[in-house]
Design a protein around this motif. Sequence first.
Motif, PDB file in Angstrom:
ATOM      1  N   ALA A 183       0.868  -1.174   0.000  1.00  0.00           N
ATOM      2  CA  ALA A 183       0.000   0.000   0.000  1.00  0.00           C
ATOM      3  C   ALA A 183       0.898   1.214   0.000  1.00  0.00           C
ATOM      4  O   ALA A 183       1.983   1.194   0.563  1.00  0.00           O
ATOM      5  N   THR A 184       0.447   2.259  -0.649  1.00  0.00           N
ATOM      6  CA  THR A 184       1.268   3.469  -0.698  1.00  0.00           C
ATOM      7  C   THR A 184       0.384   4.690  -0.915  1.00  0.00           C
ATOM      8  O   THR A 184      -0.770   4.557  -1.324  1.00  0.00           O
ATOM      9  N   GLY A 185       0.923   5.844  -0.641  1.00  0.00           N
ATOM     10  CA  GLY A 185       0.183   7.076  -0.897  1.00  0.00           C
ATOM     11  C   GLY A 185       0.447   7.559  -2.315  1.00  0.00           C
ATOM     12  O   GLY A 185       1.536   7.359  -2.841  1.00  0.00           O
ATOM     13  N   PRO A 201      -4.591   6.798  -0.238  1.00  0.00           N
ATOM     14  CA  PRO A 201      -4.113   5.412  -0.210  1.00  0.00           C
ATOM     15  C   PRO A 201      -4.352   4.708  -1.541  1.00  0.00           C
ATOM     16  O   PRO A 201      -5.423   4.826  -2.139  1.00  0.00           O
ATOM     17  N   CYS A 202      -3.347   3.967  -1.972  1.00  0.00           N
ATOM     18  CA  CYS A 202      -3.439   3.196  -3.219  1.00  0.00           C
ATOM     19  C   CYS A 202      -2.865   1.807  -3.003  1.00  0.00           C
ATOM     20  O   CYS A 202      -1.982   1.610  -2.184  1.00  0.00           O
ATOM     21  N   LEU A 203      -3.392   0.869  -3.761  1.00  0.00           N
ATOM     22  CA  LEU A 203      -2.860  -0.490  -3.758  1.00  0.00           C
ATOM     23  C   LEU A 203      -1.854  -0.579  -4.897  1.00  0.00           C
ATOM     24  O   LEU A 203      -2.156  -0.237  -6.041  1.00  0.00           O
ATOM     25  N   ALA A 225      -7.617   3.237  -3.928  1.00  0.00           N
ATOM     26  CA  ALA A 225      -8.204   2.439  -2.859  1.00  0.00           C
ATOM     27  C   ALA A 225      -9.705   2.351  -3.046  1.00  0.00           C
ATOM     28  O   ALA A 225     -10.366   3.332  -3.353  1.00  0.00           O
ATOM     29  N   TYR A 228     -10.419  -1.303  -6.393  1.00  0.00           N
ATOM     30  CA  TYR A 228      -9.882  -2.587  -6.813  1.00  0.00           C
ATOM     31  C   TYR A 228      -9.511  -3.415  -5.602  1.00  0.00           C
ATOM     32  O   TYR A 228      -9.091  -2.896  -4.575  1.00  0.00           O
ATOM     33  N   GLU A 229      -9.656  -4.717  -5.727  1.00  0.00           N
ATOM     34  CA  GLU A 229      -9.194  -5.600  -4.668  1.00  0.00           C
ATOM     35  C   GLU A 229      -8.674  -6.881  -5.269  1.00  0.00           C
ATOM     36  O   GLU A 229      -9.141  -7.331  -6.314  1.00  0.00           O
TER      37      GLU A 229
ATOM     38  N   ILE B 181      -7.540  -8.571  -0.498  1.00  0.00           N
ATOM     39  CA  ILE B 181      -6.458  -7.629  -0.237  1.00  0.00           C
ATOM     40  C   ILE B 181      -6.813  -6.273  -0.825  1.00  0.00           C
ATOM     41  O   ILE B 181      -7.086  -6.161  -2.018  1.00  0.00           O
ATOM     42  N   THR B 182      -6.813  -5.265   0.001  1.00  0.00           N
ATOM     43  CA  THR B 182      -7.170  -3.924  -0.449  1.00  0.00           C
ATOM     44  C   THR B 182      -6.245  -2.901   0.190  1.00  0.00           C
ATOM     45  O   THR B 182      -5.478  -3.219   1.083  1.00  0.00           O
ATOM     46  N   ALA B 183      -6.331  -1.680  -0.314  1.00  0.00           N
ATOM     47  CA  ALA B 183      -5.655  -0.566   0.338  1.00  0.00           C
ATOM     48  C   ALA B 183      -6.731   0.320   0.945  1.00  0.00           C
ATOM     49  O   ALA B 183      -7.830   0.431   0.405  1.00  0.00           O
ATOM     50  N   THR B 184      -6.422   0.923   2.070  1.00  0.00           N
ATOM     51  CA  THR B 184      -7.413   1.772   2.704  1.00  0.00           C
ATOM     52  C   THR B 184      -6.711   2.806   3.579  1.00  0.00           C
ATOM     53  O   THR B 184      -5.534   2.663   3.914  1.00  0.00           O
ATOM     54  N   GLY B 185      -7.430   3.833   3.931  1.00  0.00           N
ATOM     55  CA  GLY B 185      -6.868   4.827   4.838  1.00  0.00           C
ATOM     56  C   GLY B 185      -7.143   4.434   6.274  1.00  0.00           C
ATOM     57  O   GLY B 185      -8.167   3.841   6.569  1.00  0.00           O
ATOM     58  N   PRO B 201      -2.143   5.678   4.326  1.00  0.00           N
ATOM     59  CA  PRO B 201      -2.411   4.456   3.556  1.00  0.00           C
ATOM     60  C   PRO B 201      -1.998   3.201   4.312  1.00  0.00           C
ATOM     61  O   PRO B 201      -0.940   3.164   4.916  1.00  0.00           O
ATOM     62  N   CYS B 202      -2.869   2.201   4.246  1.00  0.00           N
ATOM     63  CA  CYS B 202      -2.605   0.920   4.893  1.00  0.00           C
ATOM     64  C   CYS B 202      -2.968  -0.214   3.954  1.00  0.00           C
ATOM     65  O   CYS B 202      -3.863  -0.086   3.123  1.00  0.00           O
ATOM     66  N   LEU B 203      -2.265  -1.317   4.128  1.00  0.00           N
ATOM     67  CA  LEU B 203      -2.603  -2.533   3.387  1.00  0.00           C
ATOM     68  C   LEU B 203      -3.529  -3.352   4.271  1.00  0.00           C
ATOM     69  O   LEU B 203      -3.215  -3.622   5.426  1.00  0.00           O
ATOM     70  N   ALA B 225       1.544   1.203   5.708  1.00  0.00           N
ATOM     71  CA  ALA B 225       2.188   1.182   4.402  1.00  0.00           C
ATOM     72  C   ALA B 225       3.698   1.244   4.571  1.00  0.00           C
ATOM     73  O   ALA B 225       4.212   2.003   5.382  1.00  0.00           O
TER      74      ALA B 225
END
Lengths: 242, 242
Positions: A183-185, A201-203, A225, A228-229, B181-185, B201-203, B225
């Motif tokens: 995960a990243t910004g 947040p982005c995957l 974010a 998509y998953e 699996i997703t990304a989220t704040g 951002p978090c995984l 992240a």
Amino acid sequence: MNRPLHERIRQDFETRILAGALAPGERLPTEQALMAHYDCARMTVNKALSALATAGLVDRRKKAGTFVARPRVHSMAMDIPDLGAQVAERGQAYRFDLALRREMHAATGRAQAPMEWKVDGSVPLLELEGIHFADGAPFALEHRFVNLTAVPEILDADFTGSSPGTWLLEHVPWTEADARITATGAGATEARLLAVEPGAPCLCVERKTWRGSEPITYVRQLFVAGAYELTAHFGPGARRDT
Amino acid sequence: MNRPLHERIRQDFETRILAGALAPGERLPTEQALMAHYDCARMTVNKALSALATAGLVDRRKKAGTFVARPRVHSMAMDIPDLGAQVAERGQAYRFDLALRREMHAATGRAQAPMEWKVDGSVPLLELEGIHFADGAPFALEHRFVNLTAVPEILDADFTGSSPGTWLLEHVPWTEADARITATGAGATEARLLAVEPGAPCLCVERKTWRGSEPITYVRQLFVAGAYELTAHFGPGARRDT
DNA sequence: TCGTTTTTAATGTATAGACAAAATAGCGAA
DNA sequence: TTCGCTATTTTGTCTATACATTAAAAACGA
């Protein structure tokens, strides 16, 4: 009872192992004992136990015997489906906009560093950058390098509308791949292209693929974010046979 | 050349299929032809081809023959290793702090909704919440529900220091699992516990596991992240046998 | 010509036996 | 005791054969 005998034997033990009736490390009967119990030839028993062994449920050691395997590595089959197909499946309109298309060498530009890809500096590459849209809204950014030595025919491909990933999937089978999911910004430029706030947040999915020992492509995909998953599944559905 | 013959035959075709020398849909020789070519018994050829079939590389149809399978789903083996072991492997000190431990029923509280887990409302659950630390810094948040009907022994387990995931991995083998699996704040509470800014951002990894048809556990893990990444690999190294 | 029946070519399952390889167990000698 | 050799048990591989099953292909009949 008309199922093959070796299959029945296999399932007998699979059931008992999965139910916990046979504990990890526990030894199961010898082939001799089983061929007496099931009144069949040793090859039949062997086939059943060998299948369990390749499935990872048991370990077999000569002279020692057959043992219930310790809980195996925590690994699951992850699906990385084609983005276009997946969007279309949800009933949305898919589009891919190519933003950059450049022939280059690995030594040129900043290709070598982000890839961490063991390609010689003289290898000709095609650099592609583009945006995936679902119903007109951007949901993923893609940055890709393709090894032109391995896939020269990609120069003739047309990516206005369909993505390079789709083209590669259909034209170049890979035999080996590594993936990295984080995960990243979103960076400033990325945020603008994806129409989100910077830092959102982005995957991030990075993937390198090879055919044999020849590198094929490296790709970094950045997903907004929520848009998509990734899903993974492990279970009988993933390894049914016969 | 001292490898078993059936293994050699299997690999011969595996190599040719993966290299693309045998195209999907293409028919490969009959067992009769192969036993002549390799000068061996049919059972030997059969073993090799059957192995390829269960591996999904070929399809076998009676009377018709054996055919190279269509490119299978784009799926990779993803490792979801034990967090404690992984942190320790990097030479950092691992710690798990249990923040909440509550026996409950599925119908109680907000368990049912976040889980999307098909458990009856009367099923007794153990709810666990805690934080994973690496070298004293929090890097993951874990929220878990365990089916007490399936795993009553967990009530006697001690999670001060070691995580429930480790305990479950060692005590309860699962046979089926789904992951998302997703990304989220990070939410406000989550951000505070993880010592990051709200919205960082978090995984997010969600996982449900079953043993047979019996639900075992649901877990939602939130990683800061950069502190964690999932890796996946597909290739010959992932399915070596014998 | 079309639909039905028969043939047949391919895989699927199973047998009984043989020898190989490996690892444990036991024994004997330094 | 400890090292090293030998015997034995158990799985690994392979053979040659037999019959079952299935689905494609061929033959047949209306």
